[in-house]
Design a protein around this motif. Sequence first.
Motif, PDB file in Angstrom:
ATOM      1  N   LEU A 285     -12.967   8.621  -8.554  1.00  0.00           N
ATOM      2  CA  LEU A 285     -12.578   8.982  -7.191  1.00  0.00           C
ATOM      3  C   LEU A 285     -11.161   8.511  -6.885  1.00  0.00           C
ATOM      4  CD1 LEU A 285     -15.878   8.179  -5.240  1.00  0.00           C
ATOM      5  CD2 LEU A 285     -14.878  10.436  -5.644  1.00  0.00           C
ATOM      6  N   GLY A 286     -10.863   7.259  -7.224  1.00  0.00           N
ATOM      7  CA  GLY A 286      -9.542   6.721  -6.936  1.00  0.00           C
ATOM      8  C   GLY A 286      -8.439   7.412  -7.701  1.00  0.00           C
ATOM      9  N   ALA A 287      -8.716   7.783  -8.933  1.00  0.00           N
ATOM     10  CA  ALA A 287      -7.676   8.366  -9.784  1.00  0.00           C
ATOM     11  C   ALA A 287      -7.403   9.834  -9.466  1.00  0.00           C
ATOM     12  CB  ALA A 287      -8.070   8.211 -11.256  1.00  0.00           C
ATOM     13  N   PHE A 288      -8.449  10.578  -9.063  1.00  0.00           N
ATOM     14  CA  PHE A 288      -8.270  12.026  -8.961  1.00  0.00           C
ATOM     15  C   PHE A 288      -8.683  12.649  -7.636  1.00  0.00           C
ATOM     16  CE2 PHE A 288      -9.022  11.355 -13.605  1.00  0.00           C
ATOM     17  CZ  PHE A 288      -7.747  11.720 -14.027  1.00  0.00           C
ATOM     18  N   VAL A 289      -9.609  12.057  -6.907  1.00  0.00           N
ATOM     19  CA  VAL A 289     -10.175  12.723  -5.731  1.00  0.00           C
ATOM     20  C   VAL A 289      -9.559  12.223  -4.423  1.00  0.00           C
ATOM     21  CG1 VAL A 289     -12.298  13.212  -4.457  1.00  0.00           C
ATOM     22  CG2 VAL A 289     -12.344  13.105  -6.965  1.00  0.00           C
ATOM     23  N   LEU A 290      -9.486  10.917  -4.258  1.00  0.00           N
ATOM     24  CA  LEU A 290      -9.063  10.354  -2.981  1.00  0.00           C
ATOM     25  C   LEU A 290      -7.609  10.639  -2.639  1.00  0.00           C
ATOM     26  CD1 LEU A 290     -10.890   6.899  -2.988  1.00  0.00           C
ATOM     27  CD2 LEU A 290     -11.565   9.033  -1.866  1.00  0.00           C
ATOM     28  N   GLN A 291      -6.800  11.001  -3.633  1.00  0.00           N
ATOM     29  CA  GLN A 291      -5.401  11.303  -3.358  1.00  0.00           C
ATOM     30  C   GLN A 291      -5.245  12.496  -2.435  1.00  0.00           C
ATOM     31  OE1 GLN A 291      -2.687  11.188  -6.678  1.00  0.00           O
ATOM     32  NE2 GLN A 291      -3.951   9.752  -7.807  1.00  0.00           N
ATOM     33  N   ALA A 292      -6.295  13.292  -2.292  1.00  0.00           N
ATOM     34  CA  ALA A 292      -6.240  14.436  -1.380  1.00  0.00           C
ATOM     35  C   ALA A 292      -6.394  14.019   0.078  1.00  0.00           C
ATOM     36  CB  ALA A 292      -7.323  15.450  -1.745  1.00  0.00           C
ATOM     37  N   VAL A 293      -6.919  12.815   0.323  1.00  0.00           N
ATOM     38  CA  VAL A 293      -7.186  12.403   1.705  1.00  0.00           C
ATOM     39  C   VAL A 293      -6.491  11.101   2.090  1.00  0.00           C
ATOM     40  CG1 VAL A 293      -9.398  13.595   1.776  1.00  0.00           C
ATOM     41  CG2 VAL A 293      -9.322  11.227   0.978  1.00  0.00           C
ATOM     42  N   MET A 294      -5.775  10.483   1.163  1.00  0.00           N
ATOM     43  CA  MET A 294      -5.055   9.259   1.468  1.00  0.00           C
ATOM     44  C   MET A 294      -3.821   9.165   0.578  1.00  0.00           C
ATOM     45  SD  MET A 294      -7.428   6.299  -0.380  1.00  0.00           S
ATOM     46  CE  MET A 294      -8.825   6.646   0.687  1.00  0.00           C
TER      47      MET A 294
ATOM     48  N   LEU B  38       0.811  -1.212   0.000  1.00  0.00           N
ATOM     49  CA  LEU B  38       0.000   0.000   0.000  1.00  0.00           C
ATOM     50  C   LEU B  38       0.848   1.267   0.000  1.00  0.00           C
ATOM     51  CD1 LEU B  38      -2.830  -1.001   2.517  1.00  0.00           C
ATOM     52  CD2 LEU B  38      -2.855  -1.107   0.021  1.00  0.00           C
ATOM     53  N   GLY B  39       2.153   1.097  -0.215  1.00  0.00           N
ATOM     54  CA  GLY B  39       3.044   2.248  -0.163  1.00  0.00           C
ATOM     55  C   GLY B  39       3.746   2.579  -1.459  1.00  0.00           C
ATOM     56  N   HIS B  40       3.755   1.633  -2.389  1.00  0.00           N
ATOM     57  CA  HIS B  40       4.415   1.843  -3.678  1.00  0.00           C
ATOM     58  C   HIS B  40       3.389   1.734  -4.802  1.00  0.00           C
ATOM     59  CE1 HIS B  40       8.338   0.488  -1.623  1.00  0.00           C
ATOM     60  NE2 HIS B  40       8.438   1.777  -1.901  1.00  0.00           N
TER      61      HIS B  40
ATOM     62  N   ALA C 232      -1.285   8.392  -2.290  1.00  0.00           N
ATOM     63  CA  ALA C 232      -1.581   8.183  -3.710  1.00  0.00           C
ATOM     64  C   ALA C 232      -1.593   6.707  -4.109  1.00  0.00           C
ATOM     65  CB  ALA C 232      -0.585   8.965  -4.564  1.00  0.00           C
ATOM     66  N   PRO C 233      -0.641   5.869  -3.628  1.00  0.00           N
ATOM     67  CA  PRO C 233      -0.696   4.458  -4.031  1.00  0.00           C
ATOM     68  C   PRO C 233      -1.975   3.757  -3.580  1.00  0.00           C
ATOM     69  CG  PRO C 233       1.481   4.994  -3.187  1.00  0.00           C
ATOM     70  CD  PRO C 233       0.595   6.163  -2.874  1.00  0.00           C
ATOM     71  N   VAL C 234      -2.515   4.149  -2.414  1.00  0.00           N
ATOM     72  CA  VAL C 234      -3.759   3.537  -1.945  1.00  0.00           C
ATOM     73  C   VAL C 234      -4.926   3.980  -2.824  1.00  0.00           C
ATOM     74  CG1 VAL C 234      -5.356   3.304  -0.008  1.00  0.00           C
ATOM     75  CG2 VAL C 234      -2.894   3.416   0.421  1.00  0.00           C
ATOM     76  N   ALA C 235      -4.977   5.285  -3.122  1.00  0.00           N
ATOM     77  CA  ALA C 235      -6.040   5.801  -3.988  1.00  0.00           C
ATOM     78  C   ALA C 235      -5.975   5.156  -5.366  1.00  0.00           C
ATOM     79  CB  ALA C 235      -5.916   7.319  -4.098  1.00  0.00           C
ATOM     80  N   GLN C 236      -4.757   4.967  -5.865  1.00  0.00           N
ATOM     81  CA  GLN C 236      -4.603   4.324  -7.174  1.00  0.00           C
ATOM     82  C   GLN C 236      -5.170   2.916  -7.160  1.00  0.00           C
ATOM     83  OE1 GLN C 236      -0.847   2.478  -8.380  1.00  0.00           O
ATOM     84  NE2 GLN C 236      -0.770   3.900 -10.117  1.00  0.00           N
TER      85      GLN C 236
END
Length: 203
Positions: free
Chosen positions: A164-173, A36-38, A175-179
């Motif tokens: 959401l995963g590609a563009f929105v969630l990276q603001a709150v988690m 979940l980190g890379h 980036a690798p998790v959102a991806q």
Amino acid sequence: MKTLQRFDPLLGAVAAVLFLASVVGFGAALPGFLPLGHPVALLGAIGVPHAGAFDLLGFVLPGLLAALVAVRLLTRVPALAPWSLRVGGQMLVLSGLAFAAMGVLPLDANDIQSPASQFHASAWMVWVLAFVPGALMSGLGARRLPGWGRLATLHLVAGMATLLGAFVLQAVMPAPVAQRVAFVAWALWLAAALPVAATVRHR
């Protein structure tokens, strides 16, 4: 055609399992890789052990199968269906090809600004920008056809979750998790699309 039709329910499932199993398996085999980190692309990056195998099994084959799933969905579109359903389906074909291109254009883990890394990032962006509107347009078009409600819902939910995963969630988690949210949403859509499509009426 009838022979291919018999395999329709398996096409997306095979692609989804190939992708998810490759991420889990090659990730476990790569020392220091954080699930979940890379970013997933690191598994197929230039210079990484077994990168070529991951690119083939994790990106190229699932992407080509995804494009085939989209083509098979297009064959089910009625002649008088809304234009958005047909155009959306064509964009889904493009998204599958772009997913495969991520394996043909691997990331350069040692230089994120290198041309190789930029090409990979471009392929990822084409995948997202083709899949999200393709799924949403397909869903909106399918809603206008009697009996297509389940498929419409699948398209719309998958498109929104990938967005959401590609563009929105990276603001709150991270980036690798959102991806991974985007990838899992796509994989679930891929596995379910043709089986659900088989339950709707088409002419």
